[in-house]
Write a protein that holds these residues in place. Structure first.
Motif, PDB file in Angstrom:
ATOM      1  N   GLU A 137       2.750   0.229   8.426  1.00 49.67           N
ATOM      2  CA  GLU A 137       3.741   0.415   7.361  1.00 49.67           C
ATOM      3  C   GLU A 137       4.009   1.884   7.073  1.00 49.67           C
ATOM      4  O   GLU A 137       5.117   2.256   6.700  1.00 49.67           O
TER       5      GLU A 137
ATOM      6  N   ASP B 280      -6.223   1.072   4.996  1.00 47.36           N
ATOM      7  CA  ASP B 280      -4.772   1.112   5.156  1.00 47.36           C
ATOM      8  C   ASP B 280      -4.386   2.302   6.024  1.00 47.36           C
ATOM      9  O   ASP B 280      -5.076   3.321   6.063  1.00 47.36           O
TER      10      ASP B 280
ATOM     11  N   GLY C 164      -4.776   9.400  -5.349  1.00 50.72           N
ATOM     12  CA  GLY C 164      -5.501   9.038  -4.143  1.00 50.72           C
ATOM     13  C   GLY C 164      -5.040   7.738  -3.550  1.00 50.72           C
ATOM     14  O   GLY C 164      -5.737   7.117  -2.760  1.00 50.72           O
ATOM     15  N   SER C 165      -3.845   7.267  -3.947  1.00 44.97           N
ATOM     16  CA  SER C 165      -3.311   6.034  -3.378  1.00 44.97           C
ATOM     17  C   SER C 165      -1.801   6.068  -3.485  1.00 44.97           C
ATOM     18  O   SER C 165      -1.229   6.739  -4.341  1.00 44.97           O
ATOM     19  N   LEU C 166      -1.133   5.333  -2.561  1.00 47.42           N
ATOM     20  CA  LEU C 166       0.322   5.257  -2.599  1.00 47.42           C
ATOM     21  C   LEU C 166       0.787   3.997  -3.316  1.00 47.42           C
ATOM     22  O   LEU C 166       1.968   3.732  -3.393  1.00 47.42           O
TER      23      LEU C 166
ATOM     24  N   GLU D 144      16.205  15.390  -3.218  1.00 49.04           N
ATOM     25  CA  GLU D 144      15.155  14.518  -2.726  1.00 49.04           C
ATOM     26  C   GLU D 144      13.929  15.316  -2.305  1.00 49.04           C
ATOM     27  O   GLU D 144      12.805  14.844  -2.436  1.00 49.04           O
TER      28      GLU D 144
ATOM     29  N   THR E 213      -2.186   4.617   6.189  1.00 46.04           N
ATOM     30  CA  THR E 213      -1.916   5.964   5.690  1.00 46.04           C
ATOM     31  C   THR E 213      -3.196   6.789   5.775  1.00 46.04           C
ATOM     32  O   THR E 213      -3.223   7.918   6.262  1.00 46.04           O
ATOM     33  N   ARG E 214      -4.277   6.169   5.278  1.00 48.44           N
ATOM     34  CA  ARG E 214      -5.586   6.818   5.258  1.00 48.44           C
ATOM     35  C   ARG E 214      -6.091   7.062   6.686  1.00 48.44           C
ATOM     36  O   ARG E 214      -6.614   8.136   6.986  1.00 48.44           O
TER      37      ARG E 214
ATOM     38  N   ASN F  72       0.806  -1.218   0.000  1.00 49.93           N
ATOM     39  CA  ASN F  72       0.000   0.000   0.000  1.00 49.93           C
ATOM     40  C   ASN F  72       0.835   1.261   0.000  1.00 49.93           C
ATOM     41  O   ASN F  72       0.324   2.333  -0.299  1.00 49.93           O
ATOM     42  N   VAL F  73       2.100   1.164   0.431  1.00 51.03           N
ATOM     43  CA  VAL F  73       2.921   2.371   0.548  1.00 51.03           C
ATOM     44  C   VAL F  73       4.069   2.321  -0.453  1.00 51.03           C
ATOM     45  O   VAL F  73       5.170   2.744  -0.157  1.00 51.03           O
TER      46      VAL F  73
ATOM     47  N   PHE G 237      10.729   5.927  -2.214  1.00 48.17           N
ATOM     48  CA  PHE G 237      11.346   7.163  -1.752  1.00 48.17           C
ATOM     49  C   PHE G 237      12.316   6.872  -0.615  1.00 48.17           C
ATOM     50  O   PHE G 237      13.435   7.409  -0.580  1.00 48.17           O
ATOM     51  N   ALA G 238      11.906   5.975   0.298  1.00 47.64           N
ATOM     52  CA  ALA G 238      12.761   5.629   1.436  1.00 47.64           C
ATOM     53  C   ALA G 238      14.033   4.939   0.958  1.00 47.64           C
ATOM     54  O   ALA G 238      15.142   5.293   1.390  1.00 47.64           O
TER      55      ALA G 238
ATOM     56  N   SER H 259      16.432   7.204  -0.754  1.00 49.06           N
ATOM     57  CA  SER H 259      17.150   8.098   0.153  1.00 49.06           C
ATOM     58  C   SER H 259      18.270   7.359   0.887  1.00 49.06           C
ATOM     59  O   SER H 259      19.132   7.986   1.490  1.00 49.06           O
TER      60      SER H 259
ATOM     61  N   GLY I  71      16.865   8.815   6.111  1.00 48.29           N
ATOM     62  CA  GLY I  71      17.172   9.489   4.860  1.00 48.29           C
ATOM     63  C   GLY I  71      17.609  10.919   5.008  1.00 48.29           C
ATOM     64  O   GLY I  71      18.323  11.433   4.157  1.00 48.29           O
TER      65      GLY I  71
ATOM     66  N   VAL J 284      11.970   5.705   8.103  1.00 52.63           N
ATOM     67  CA  VAL J 284      13.150   5.554   7.232  1.00 52.63           C
ATOM     68  C   VAL J 284      13.405   6.838   6.446  1.00 52.63           C
ATOM     69  O   VAL J 284      14.543   7.321   6.375  1.00 52.63           O
ATOM     70  N   ILE J 285      12.324   7.430   5.899  1.00 53.10           N
ATOM     71  CA  ILE J 285      12.532   8.621   5.054  1.00 53.10           C
ATOM     72  C   ILE J 285      13.074   9.777   5.885  1.00 53.10           C
ATOM     73  O   ILE J 285      14.050  10.421   5.509  1.00 53.10           O
TER      74      ILE J 285
ATOM     75  N   LEU K 221     -11.819   8.170  -2.241  1.00 53.82           N
ATOM     76  CA  LEU K 221     -10.995   7.420  -1.294  1.00 53.82           C
ATOM     77  C   LEU K 221     -11.733   6.163  -0.855  1.00 53.82           C
ATOM     78  O   LEU K 221     -12.916   6.169  -0.706  1.00 53.82           O
TER      79      LEU K 221
ATOM     80  N   LEU L 217       6.132   5.481  -1.059  1.00 51.82           N
ATOM     81  CA  LEU L 217       6.952   5.823   0.108  1.00 51.82           C
ATOM     82  C   LEU L 217       8.137   4.875   0.219  1.00 51.82           C
ATOM     83  O   LEU L 217       9.242   5.289   0.566  1.00 51.82           O
ATOM     84  N   TYR L 218       7.907   3.584  -0.089  1.00 50.51           N
ATOM     85  CA  TYR L 218       8.998   2.604  -0.036  1.00 50.51           C
ATOM     86  C   TYR L 218      10.106   2.989  -1.007  1.00 50.51           C
ATOM     87  O   TYR L 218      11.275   3.030  -0.639  1.00 50.51           O
TER      88      TYR L 218
ATOM     89  N   MET M 212       7.759   3.588   6.992  1.00 51.34           N
ATOM     90  CA  MET M 212       8.356   4.274   5.840  1.00 51.34           C
ATOM     91  C   MET M 212       8.761   5.697   6.207  1.00 51.34           C
ATOM     92  O   MET M 212       9.816   6.184   5.807  1.00 51.34           O
TER      93      MET M 212
END
Lengths: 345, 204
Positions: free
Chosen positions: B52, B134, A178-180, A163, B136-137, A119-120, A126-127, A130, B64, B59-60, A345, A123-124, B56
């Motif tokens: 999760e 999830d 609307g989603s990662l 970054e 995040t939401r 779901n992320v 991006f992490a 970095s 990071g 980590v960021i 959403l 972000l994964y 993340m």
């Protein structure tokens, strides 16, 4: 018989482990081949720009040149400088190479063709991207050499700066989706090629691409390894396969950022025209074409542009890209909110 | 299940070991690297409990950005290792006291000692069932509604810290030659370059 096999691979933990390992190999081996041939294509493109022939001796059209280069790197002696920090010196290229590989776990190659559909996903990515800076900064420090250290410091500052703008680019895209989840990012761009995000978010696509150049330390932002001042920057002291890992990592990162660009802005596995015969072509082929297109622009820039000055680089990152991308995030949010296009959403 | 438990113990052990190494190791660069390892494994622990998004972000933000700057500064210091070791015993009691207070706070907060019932009743709001929504939401829904003002105040605190850092380091020196970008950009092309038409394959 087949039912037994299916049960073995879906329920038995040994079977599941085999499936996971096979999936990882199915991504990494083509990726490494792509990295090898990217070095070849890069040299061919520069050669054409400079009216040369490029590698043409080893094999037909020089096609075996990457293999010869790889073999040479493996067979050479790995030299660890006597005053270097041995452990960190060896670990640094591993980090640089590994971070470039693990990010591929969330990249969708086709509808449902993804190792980890998390779901992320954005972000994964991006992490992990970095984390790439650690390989470089540890290499610079562990080498115990002023050129390597200066290269590492430049690289760390540069990657951290760019970054920030990549982060805002990602935020704009995920506002529109609307989603990662990266698969959902692609699915949100279905339709004609002008429905893909590159057109509605054109300024962000440009910012993303330029920041990707800076993130991968490519010309015009290759100050961490600018040979005129720093010999070879952070990998001055590296030889043989330790250098090879940095090199492979750099190219794998380029391909990764091109893949990310293709997913975020060029509709991932979607065909540009949503009718037959274009939809008969498998999605992974379109995806590969889009990555190849972005990679060609990478080589083209390297063959064309001179290097930035360091203060110009920082100015571009902090005084131009940051305000523009921040403003564009606000603008996009406002347009989505007041235009009634907020994704469900 | 057994795999998860195994993963938990591996990550937890690495977190504890690397946290200890942050304090114990002689070289500050090693300390920062162990700190990064601790952050990373803590993120893995967050993934194990299904948070999760927090993993993340950890980590960021910390690995990071924050730790890179730590490493940046520590690598440039001229380190005298013996001097660094001298303060260790002097500060040990204070450090141990702070550690004990923090431990007591965690135990009180979780209701292990004292209350008996957990006092953090809102805890499950931030992490609802992973399948249902999830996280995040879920975090977004409470962060921008219920905790909106606190969120803004946190932003203001960071802004104040940033301005404070700039004010502390800002100094005006006379005789500094600045880059004037607009002047550089508006320089006419004829001042800088001469264009020579080179015939293809002919050379200059």
């Amino acid at each position: 018989m087949t039912a037994d096999l299916i049960r073995f691979f879906t329920t038995n933990w040994i079977g599941q482990a085999i499936v996971i390992v096979a999936q990882c190999l199915a991504v990494t081996i083509p990726l490494l081949v792509a990295v090898a041939y990217m070095t070849y294509v890069d040299r061919k493109v520069w050669a054409s720009i400079q009216l040369r022939r490029g590698p043409n001796v080893v094999g037909p059209f020089g096609l075996l040149q990457p293999m010869a280069d790889g073999l040479k790197l493996v067979l050479k002696e790995t030299i660890v400088p006597s005053s270097a920090n041995g452990v960190l010196f060896i670990i640094a290229p591993m980090i640089a190479f590994m971070t470039a590989l693990v990010a591929w776990a969330v990249v969708p190659f086709d509808d449902g063709w993804v190792i980890a559909d998390i779901n992320v996903g954005i972000l994964y990515l991006f992490a992990i991207s970095s984390l790439g800076v650690y390989g470089i900064i540890i290499a610079g420090w562990a080498s115990n050499s002023k050129y390597a250290f200066l290269g590492a410091l430049r690289s760390a500052a540069q990657m951290v700066s760019y970054e920030v703008s990549i982060g805002f680019v990602l935020i704009t895209v995920l506002l529109c989706v609307g989603s990662l989840n990266l698969s959902k990012v692609v699915l949100a761009q279905s339709g004609w090629f002008f429905n893909w995000f590159w057109l509605p978010l054109l300024p962000m696509f440009v910012i993303f691409f330029v920041s990707a150049l800076a993130e991968t330390n490519r010309t015009p932002f290759d100050l961490p390894m600018s040979e005129a001042e720093l010999v070879a920057g952070f990998h001055t002291e590296y030889s043989a396969m330790t250098f090879g890992l940095f090199f492979l990592g750099e190219y794998a990162n380029m391909i990764l950022l091109s893949a990310l660009g293709a997913v975020l802005f060029l509709g991932g596995w979607m065909s540009p025209i949503p009718y037959a015969p274009f939809t008969w072509v498998p999605g992974i082929v379109w995806f590969a074409f889009k990555i190849a297109f972005l990679l060609f622009i990478f080589s083209w820039t390297k063959g064309t542009l001179p290097r930035y000055r360091y203060d110009q680089l920082m100015r571009l990152g902090w005084k131009v890209f940051l305000p523009v991308s921040l403003g564009w995030v606000v603008l996009t949010a406002a347009v989505l909110q007041f235009g009634g296009w907020v994704p469900k959403l | 299940m057994i795999l998860q438990a195994l993963a938990f113990y591996v990550f937890a052990f690495v977190v504890m070991a690397s946290a200890a190494m942050v304090v114990v190791s002689r070289n500050p660069v090693y300390s920062v690297l162990f700190l990064i390892l601790a952050f990373f494994n803590a993120a893995a622990l967050f993934v194990l409990i299904g948070a999760e998004f927090i993993a993340m972000i950890l980590v960021i933000v910390y690995v990071g950005a924050v730790a890179v700057l730590f490493l940046f500064v520590v690598m440039m210091l001229d380190i005298n290792l013996t001097e660094l070791r001298e303060g260790f015993l002097k500060y040990l009691p204070v450090g141990a006291l702070i550690g004990l207070v923090l431990l007591a706070e965690i135990l009180l907060g979780l209701g292990v000692i004292g209350g008996g019932t957990t006092s953090l009743t809102g805890l499950d709001k931030a992490t609802p069932q992973v399948i249902a929504i999830d996280n995040t939401r879920a975090i977004g829904r409470v962060l921008y509604t219920q905790y909106f003002y606190l969120f803004q105040v946190a932003g203001l605190v960071l802004l104040v810290a940033m301005i404070g850092a700039i004010v502390l380091t800002l100094r005006t020196r006379p005789g500094v030659r600045r880059q004037r970008v607009s002047e550089q950009l508006y320089r006419p092309k004829g001042d800088a370059v001469t264009v020579v038409k080179v015939p293809t394959r002919g050379g200059v």
